[in-house]
Scaffold this active site. Structure first.
Site, PDB file in Angstrom:
ATOM      1  N   LYS A 117     -12.127  11.487  23.055  1.00 50.38           N
ATOM      2  CA  LYS A 117     -12.553  12.875  22.875  1.00 50.38           C
ATOM      3  C   LYS A 117     -11.360  13.811  22.754  1.00 50.38           C
ATOM      4  O   LYS A 117     -11.449  14.838  22.073  1.00 50.38           O
ATOM      5  CB  LYS A 117     -13.453  13.321  24.035  1.00 50.38           C
ATOM      6  CG  LYS A 117     -14.850  12.736  23.949  1.00 50.38           C
ATOM      7  CD  LYS A 117     -15.845  13.578  24.736  1.00 50.38           C
ATOM      8  CE  LYS A 117     -17.245  13.008  24.643  1.00 50.38           C
ATOM      9  NZ  LYS A 117     -18.217  13.772  25.421  1.00 50.38           N
ATOM     10  N   LYS A 199     -22.480   3.551  16.735  1.00 46.74           N
ATOM     11  CA  LYS A 199     -23.708   3.908  17.438  1.00 46.74           C
ATOM     12  C   LYS A 199     -24.316   5.159  16.786  1.00 46.74           C
ATOM     13  O   LYS A 199     -23.582   6.038  16.324  1.00 46.74           O
ATOM     14  CB  LYS A 199     -23.299   4.202  18.893  1.00 46.74           C
ATOM     15  CG  LYS A 199     -24.419   4.464  19.847  1.00 46.74           C
ATOM     16  CD  LYS A 199     -23.871   4.488  21.276  1.00 46.74           C
ATOM     17  CE  LYS A 199     -24.589   5.554  22.097  1.00 46.74           C
ATOM     18  NZ  LYS A 199     -24.121   5.608  23.483  1.00 46.74           N
ATOM     19  N   LYS A 202     -25.747  11.971  17.730  1.00 45.38           N
ATOM     20  CA  LYS A 202     -26.400  13.236  17.399  1.00 45.38           C
ATOM     21  C   LYS A 202     -25.495  14.153  16.584  1.00 45.38           C
ATOM     22  O   LYS A 202     -25.947  15.124  16.003  1.00 45.38           O
ATOM     23  CB  LYS A 202     -26.903  13.934  18.666  1.00 45.38           C
ATOM     24  CG  LYS A 202     -25.908  14.061  19.790  1.00 45.38           C
ATOM     25  CD  LYS A 202     -26.635  14.402  21.099  1.00 45.38           C
ATOM     26  CE  LYS A 202     -25.724  14.223  22.301  1.00 45.38           C
ATOM     27  NZ  LYS A 202     -26.455  14.216  23.562  1.00 45.38           N
TER      28      LYS A 202
END
Ligand code: TRP
Length: 333
Positions: A117, A199, A202
């Protein structure tokens, strides 16, 4: 009632940092629903985690409530589970601070998600992003959770939580239940429709299906889903990741086994297969979307659910927090 007391406790949460997806449903929420009778479950909307990267305030506010509506629409019963919004229970922040003083800088530096991140948000690597796993440990330990259902990407955080708990218990005597990551047997790992090596996320609008997507949108996304140049519909994760992902979705949506699905589409091409997967997902999501929409129109009800959830959560959280405060030496109030 006697049995009630012995139920194991489960805690899990999802960040309202984006709309819930088919991946959140098939990989997490569907399992939560299956666990709600057998366990004592606490399901949280972790808005404090969401602000570790920049959020639009109006969106975050709306999504936090929408996520609750969607939890309920997916079948989570507010009577059986404690459901609440993290920031409504200030004990999370309070315990988070204390636990941060029992966590090593080096431990946090080794977290793979932090490394990822901080690369993705290189212009905004905040202290909150760094200490995020400490807040997650507080979430879990406040409720003395036994099991934490999470995806593989969160396992390292649950392990750190255990280490922190063990360290604290070692210094101050038993205080926290040592939680275990709980990767349920059923539940499908849904991959991106556009890039089946990743994966379903969103933050990838074309590669994911949102629970609130309308049928036309769902059909459009499946039409564009990546497959391969062969035409056979068979499960082969290595060589046919796209088709295998669609088969996984199809099975999870219909309850069919992989053999049944392969047989159903034997000899048929992707032109038949893809729309069939889309239809199965449309029918799976239709009642969830409709019920969420109905609930979103009833703000007073949603408010009553999250307020009561926060109250029940606070009661439990306080028991742990006051013990911890006493043990570390904070003066009595
Ligand atoms: N970090 C988790 C995620 O991004 C969300 C989360 C926050 C969580 N606190 C938690 C999950 C406690 C399980 C338990 O997926």
């Amino acid at each position: 009632m006697e049995n009630e007391a012995r139920k194991k406790r489960i805690f899990s949460g999802i960040q309202p940092s984006g709309e819930l997806t088919l991946g959140s449903y098939m990989g997490a929420i569907k399992n939560w629903v299956a666990l709600q009778d057998e366990y004592d479950c606490i399901y949280c909307i972790v808005d404090m985690h969401a602000i570790t990267v920049r959020q639009d305030p109006a969106q975050l506010r709306r999504r936090s409530v929408a996520q609750l509506a969607q939890y309920i629409a997916c079948g989570l019963d507010p009577q059986k589970n404690i459901m609440f919004i993290q920031s409504h229970v200030p004990q999370h922040a309070e315990l988070g601070w204390i636990l941060g003083c029992y966590t090593q800088f080096g431990e946090l530096s080794r977290m793979t998600q932090f490394k990822q991140k901080s690369q993705q948000h290189a212009d905004n690597i905040t202290a909150g992003l760094f200490t995020y796993p400490v807040l997650m440990a507080a979430d879990i330990l406040l409720y003395q959770a036994d099991l934490v259902p999470v995806g593989a990407d969160q396992k390292q955080h649950v392990e750190l939580c255990r280490d922190i708990a063990q360290r604290f218990n070692g210094v101050y005597s038993d205080t926290f239940t040592l939680p275990e990551p709980f990767i349920p047997k059923m539940g499908a790992r849904v991959m991106s429709l556009g890039n089946p090596d990743n994966k379903m996320s969103k933050s990838d609008p074309d590669g994911c299906v949102y629970l609130m997507d309308k049928p036309e949108e769902i059909r459009r996304k499946f039409k564009r889903a990546v497959t391969d140049s062969e035409t056979a519909v068979r499960f082969d994760k290595e060589n046919k990741p796209g088709v295998s992902n669609l088969l996984t979705i199809y099975c999870a949506a219909t309850g069919k086994t992989m053999e049944e699905a392969e047989e159903e589409f034997a000899g048929q091409g992707y032109g038949v297969f893809k729309p069939a997967v889309a239809d199965a997902v449309v029918e799976l999501l239709r009642p969830i979307r409709e019920e969420s929409e109905r609930l979103m129109a009833d703000k007073a009800y949603l408010e009553s659910v999250y307020r009561e959830g926060a109250q029940r959560a606070q009661y439990l959280a306080n028991k742990t927090l006051s013990k911890v405060q006493r043990k570390v030496g904070f003066a009595a109030r």
